[in-house]
Scaffold this motif. Structure first.
Motif, PDB file in Angstrom:
ATOM      1  N   HIS A  31       0.830  -1.209   0.000  1.00 54.09           N
ATOM      2  CA  HIS A  31       0.000   0.000   0.000  1.00 54.09           C
ATOM      3  C   HIS A  31       0.865   1.260   0.000  1.00 54.09           C
ATOM      4  CE1 HIS A  31      -3.962  -1.776   0.258  1.00 54.09           C
ATOM      5  NE2 HIS A  31      -3.538  -2.596   1.201  1.00 54.09           N
ATOM      6  N   ASP A  32       1.938   1.251   0.767  1.00 51.18           N
ATOM      7  CA  ASP A  32       2.833   2.412   0.801  1.00 51.18           C
ATOM      8  C   ASP A  32       3.505   2.627  -0.545  1.00 51.18           C
ATOM      9  OD1 ASP A  32       2.165   2.869   3.426  1.00 51.18           O
ATOM     10  OD2 ASP A  32       4.010   1.988   4.252  1.00 51.18           O
ATOM     11  N   GLU A  33       3.919   1.563  -1.203  1.00 58.76           N
ATOM     12  CA  GLU A  33       4.563   1.707  -2.504  1.00 58.76           C
ATOM     13  C   GLU A  33       3.574   2.178  -3.565  1.00 58.76           C
ATOM     14  OE1 GLU A  33       6.989  -1.599  -3.625  1.00 58.76           O
ATOM     15  OE2 GLU A  33       8.360  -1.278  -1.961  1.00 58.76           O
ATOM     16  N   ILE A  34       2.329   1.755  -3.468  1.00 63.34           N
ATOM     17  CA  ILE A  34       1.305   2.248  -4.396  1.00 63.34           C
ATOM     18  C   ILE A  34       1.071   3.732  -4.166  1.00 63.34           C
ATOM     19  CG2 ILE A  34      -1.158   2.124  -4.949  1.00 63.34           C
ATOM     20  CD1 ILE A  34      -0.919  -0.924  -4.546  1.00 63.34           C
ATOM     21  N   ALA A  35       1.017   4.147  -2.895  1.00 61.92           N
ATOM     22  CA  ALA A  35       0.844   5.574  -2.585  1.00 61.92           C
ATOM     23  C   ALA A  35       2.024   6.388  -3.113  1.00 61.92           C
ATOM     24  CB  ALA A  35       0.698   5.771  -1.076  1.00 61.92           C
ATOM     25  N   LEU A  36       3.233   5.844  -3.002  1.00 68.31           N
ATOM     26  CA  LEU A  36       4.416   6.527  -3.532  1.00 68.31           C
ATOM     27  C   LEU A  36       4.319   6.660  -5.049  1.00 68.31           C
ATOM     28  CD1 LEU A  36       7.269   7.691  -3.184  1.00 68.31           C
ATOM     29  CD2 LEU A  36       8.137   5.352  -3.359  1.00 68.31           C
ATOM     30  N   ALA A  37       3.887   5.600  -5.721  1.00 67.71           N
ATOM     31  CA  ALA A  37       3.745   5.648  -7.177  1.00 67.71           C
ATOM     32  C   ALA A  37       2.725   6.704  -7.577  1.00 67.71           C
ATOM     33  CB  ALA A  37       3.331   4.275  -7.710  1.00 67.71           C
ATOM     34  N   LYS A  38       1.618   6.784  -6.847  1.00 69.27           N
ATOM     35  CA  LYS A  38       0.604   7.795  -7.152  1.00 69.27           C
ATOM     36  C   LYS A  38       1.165   9.203  -6.969  1.00 69.27           C
ATOM     37  CE  LYS A  38      -3.552   5.167  -5.990  1.00 69.27           C
ATOM     38  NZ  LYS A  38      -4.680   5.071  -5.049  1.00 69.27           N
ATOM     39  N   ALA A  39       1.920   9.417  -5.893  1.00 68.17           N
ATOM     40  CA  ALA A  39       2.482  10.745  -5.633  1.00 68.17           C
ATOM     41  C   ALA A  39       3.472  11.142  -6.720  1.00 68.17           C
ATOM     42  CB  ALA A  39       3.152  10.774  -4.262  1.00 68.17           C
ATOM     43  N   GLN A  40       4.314  10.204  -7.136  1.00 67.33           N
ATOM     44  CA  GLN A  40       5.299  10.512  -8.169  1.00 67.33           C
ATOM     45  C   GLN A  40       4.633  10.720  -9.525  1.00 67.33           C
ATOM     46  OE1 GLN A  40       8.120   7.312  -7.750  1.00 67.33           O
ATOM     47  NE2 GLN A  40       9.345   8.454  -6.268  1.00 67.33           N
ATOM     48  N   LEU A  41       3.587   9.954  -9.813  1.00 71.36           N
ATOM     49  CA  LEU A  41       2.865  10.134 -11.063  1.00 71.36           C
ATOM     50  C   LEU A  41       2.163  11.487 -11.071  1.00 71.36           C
ATOM     51  CD1 LEU A  41       2.108   8.798 -13.723  1.00 71.36           C
ATOM     52  CD2 LEU A  41       0.123   7.817 -12.581  1.00 71.36           C
ATOM     53  N   LYS A  42       1.627  11.886  -9.934  1.00 72.08           N
ATOM     54  CA  LYS A  42       0.965  13.194  -9.827  1.00 72.08           C
ATOM     55  C   LYS A  42       1.962  14.316 -10.113  1.00 72.08           C
ATOM     56  CE  LYS A  42      -1.880  15.812  -6.570  1.00 72.08           C
ATOM     57  NZ  LYS A  42      -2.444  15.831  -5.221  1.00 72.08           N
ATOM     58  N   PRO A 120       6.975   6.056 -11.524  1.00 76.48           N
ATOM     59  CA  PRO A 120       6.410   4.705 -11.544  1.00 76.48           C
ATOM     60  C   PRO A 120       7.461   3.623 -11.803  1.00 76.48           C
ATOM     61  CG  PRO A 120       5.021   6.208 -12.780  1.00 76.48           C
ATOM     62  CD  PRO A 120       6.278   6.963 -12.413  1.00 76.48           C
ATOM     63  N   GLN A 121       8.463   3.927 -12.634  1.00 79.45           N
ATOM     64  CA  GLN A 121       9.505   2.929 -12.889  1.00 79.45           C
ATOM     65  C   GLN A 121      10.323   2.676 -11.626  1.00 79.45           C
ATOM     66  OE1 GLN A 121       8.874   5.536 -14.869  1.00 79.45           O
ATOM     67  NE2 GLN A 121       8.583   4.816 -16.938  1.00 79.45           N
ATOM     68  N   LYS A 122      10.585   3.743 -10.850  1.00 82.33           N
ATOM     69  CA  LYS A 122      11.340   3.576  -9.609  1.00 82.33           C
ATOM     70  C   LYS A 122      10.576   2.723  -8.623  1.00 82.33           C
ATOM     71  CE  LYS A 122      13.757   8.028  -9.825  1.00 82.33           C
ATOM     72  NZ  LYS A 122      13.858   9.353  -9.197  1.00 82.33           N
ATOM     73  N   VAL A 123       9.278   2.950  -8.522  1.00 82.67           N
ATOM     74  CA  VAL A 123       8.464   2.185  -7.581  1.00 82.67           C
ATOM     75  C   VAL A 123       8.382   0.730  -8.012  1.00 82.67           C
ATOM     76  CG1 VAL A 123       6.146   1.928  -6.637  1.00 82.67           C
ATOM     77  CG2 VAL A 123       7.167   4.181  -6.804  1.00 82.67           C
ATOM     78  N   ALA A 124       8.228   0.490  -9.320  1.00 84.80           N
ATOM     79  CA  ALA A 124       8.176  -0.884  -9.808  1.00 84.80           C
ATOM     80  C   ALA A 124       9.487  -1.606  -9.505  1.00 84.80           C
ATOM     81  CB  ALA A 124       7.890  -0.897 -11.305  1.00 84.80           C
ATOM     82  N   ALA A 125      10.606  -0.922  -9.679  1.00 86.70           N
ATOM     83  CA  ALA A 125      11.902  -1.532  -9.370  1.00 86.70           C
ATOM     84  C   ALA A 125      12.009  -1.815  -7.879  1.00 86.70           C
ATOM     85  CB  ALA A 125      13.033  -0.614  -9.817  1.00 86.70           C
ATOM     86  N   SER A 126      11.516  -0.906  -7.062  1.00 83.42           N
ATOM     87  CA  SER A 126      11.548  -1.102  -5.612  1.00 83.42           C
ATOM     88  C   SER A 126      10.696  -2.304  -5.207  1.00 83.42           C
ATOM     89  CB  SER A 126      11.050   0.166  -4.905  1.00 83.42           C
ATOM     90  OG  SER A 126      10.895  -0.052  -3.538  1.00 83.42           O
ATOM     91  N   MET A 127       9.529  -2.447  -5.842  1.00 82.11           N
ATOM     92  CA  MET A 127       8.658  -3.584  -5.524  1.00 82.11           C
ATOM     93  C   MET A 127       9.303  -4.902  -5.940  1.00 82.11           C
ATOM     94  SD  MET A 127       4.902  -2.045  -6.366  1.00 82.11           S
ATOM     95  CE  MET A 127       3.959  -3.369  -5.615  1.00 82.11           C
ATOM     96  N   LYS A 128       9.971  -4.899  -7.101  1.00 79.69           N
ATOM     97  CA  LYS A 128      10.663  -6.109  -7.544  1.00 79.69           C
ATOM     98  C   LYS A 128      11.791  -6.462  -6.589  1.00 79.69           C
ATOM     99  CE  LYS A 128       9.667  -5.679 -12.466  1.00 79.69           C
ATOM    100  NZ  LYS A 128      10.220  -5.411 -13.798  1.00 79.69           N
ATOM    101  N   GLU A 129      12.501  -5.433  -6.118  1.00 75.90           N
ATOM    102  CA  GLU A 129      13.590  -5.668  -5.172  1.00 75.90           C
ATOM    103  C   GLU A 129      13.050  -6.239  -3.866  1.00 75.90           C
ATOM    104  OE1 GLU A 129      16.834  -3.048  -2.683  1.00 75.90           O
ATOM    105  OE2 GLU A 129      16.138  -2.279  -4.604  1.00 75.90           O
ATOM    106  N   THR A 130      11.936  -5.704  -3.395  1.00 76.31           N
ATOM    107  CA  THR A 130      11.328  -6.206  -2.164  1.00 76.31           C
ATOM    108  C   THR A 130      10.902  -7.651  -2.329  1.00 76.31           C
ATOM    109  OG1 THR A 130      10.545  -3.991  -1.616  1.00 76.31           O
ATOM    110  CG2 THR A 130       9.458  -5.823  -0.514  1.00 76.31           C
ATOM    111  N   ALA A 131      10.282  -7.965  -3.476  1.00 84.39           N
ATOM    112  CA  ALA A 131       9.852  -9.340  -3.725  1.00 84.39           C
ATOM    113  C   ALA A 131      11.059 -10.276  -3.792  1.00 84.39           C
ATOM    114  CB  ALA A 131       9.050  -9.412  -5.022  1.00 84.39           C
TER     115      ALA A 131
END
Length: 158
Positions: A31-42, A120-131
């Motif tokens: 949820h936090d990473e999705i919120a970060l992606a939304k903020a950066q996209l905004k 969004p690319q940074k957040v996706a990379a962060s999510m992949k790293e977490t996984a």
């Protein structure tokens, strides 16, 4: 005495509680990473809007100011320099082109910033790293406790 979760102090949490805790923390992380992606996209959309506004402003200045500015500037130059009126009109047109060019450069600068913003690319990379980290996670080995004498206490049924 008991811990806040109701378990006895010093007792290790059960597998179920550990799994529930890990699940809740993973959910919060996602949820936090999705919120970060939304903020950066905004932020990227805002930069793009500023860029579009600057380009629109450049076009509006060039379109709407040309007739009046050209006449005023041409006659002003003519009064000041006593040059041919055609040359004065060309100079006033050149001044309008310079203003429109500056606004266009401002628009390009904001467009480059919006393009570089890869939220969004940074957040996706962060999510992949977490996984990836969680896939390789192994439980910590528990130290072997010496066989201590455990006293069994019977409870009364009263």
């Amino acid at each position: 005495m008991s811990a806040p979760d109701g378990s006895p102090v010093g007792a290790e949490p059960s597998i179920g509680k550990l799994f529930a805790s890990a699940t809740a923390e993973m959910s919060a992380l996602v949820h936090d990473e999705i919120a970060l992606a939304k903020a950066q996209l905004k932020q990227d959309v805002k930069r793009g809007a500023v860029s579009g506004g600057a380009f629109s402003g450049a076009g509006a200045v060039l379109l709407f100011s040309l007739p009046m500015l050209n006449f005023a500037l041409a006659y002003g130059i003519r009064t000041w320099s006593h040059w041919n009126l055609a040359v004065c009109f060309l100079l006033s047109f050149a001044a309008n082109v310079v203003v429109a060019g500056l606004l266009g450069l401002i628009g390009m600068a904001f467009a480059k910033k919006a393009k570089k913003g890869k939220g969004p690319q940074k957040v996706a990379a962060s999510m992949k790293e977490t996984a990836g980290v969680l896939q390789n996670a192994k439980p910590h080995p528990r130290p072997d406790l010496p066989d201590a004498h455990v006293e069994v206490v019977a409870r009364s049924s009263s």
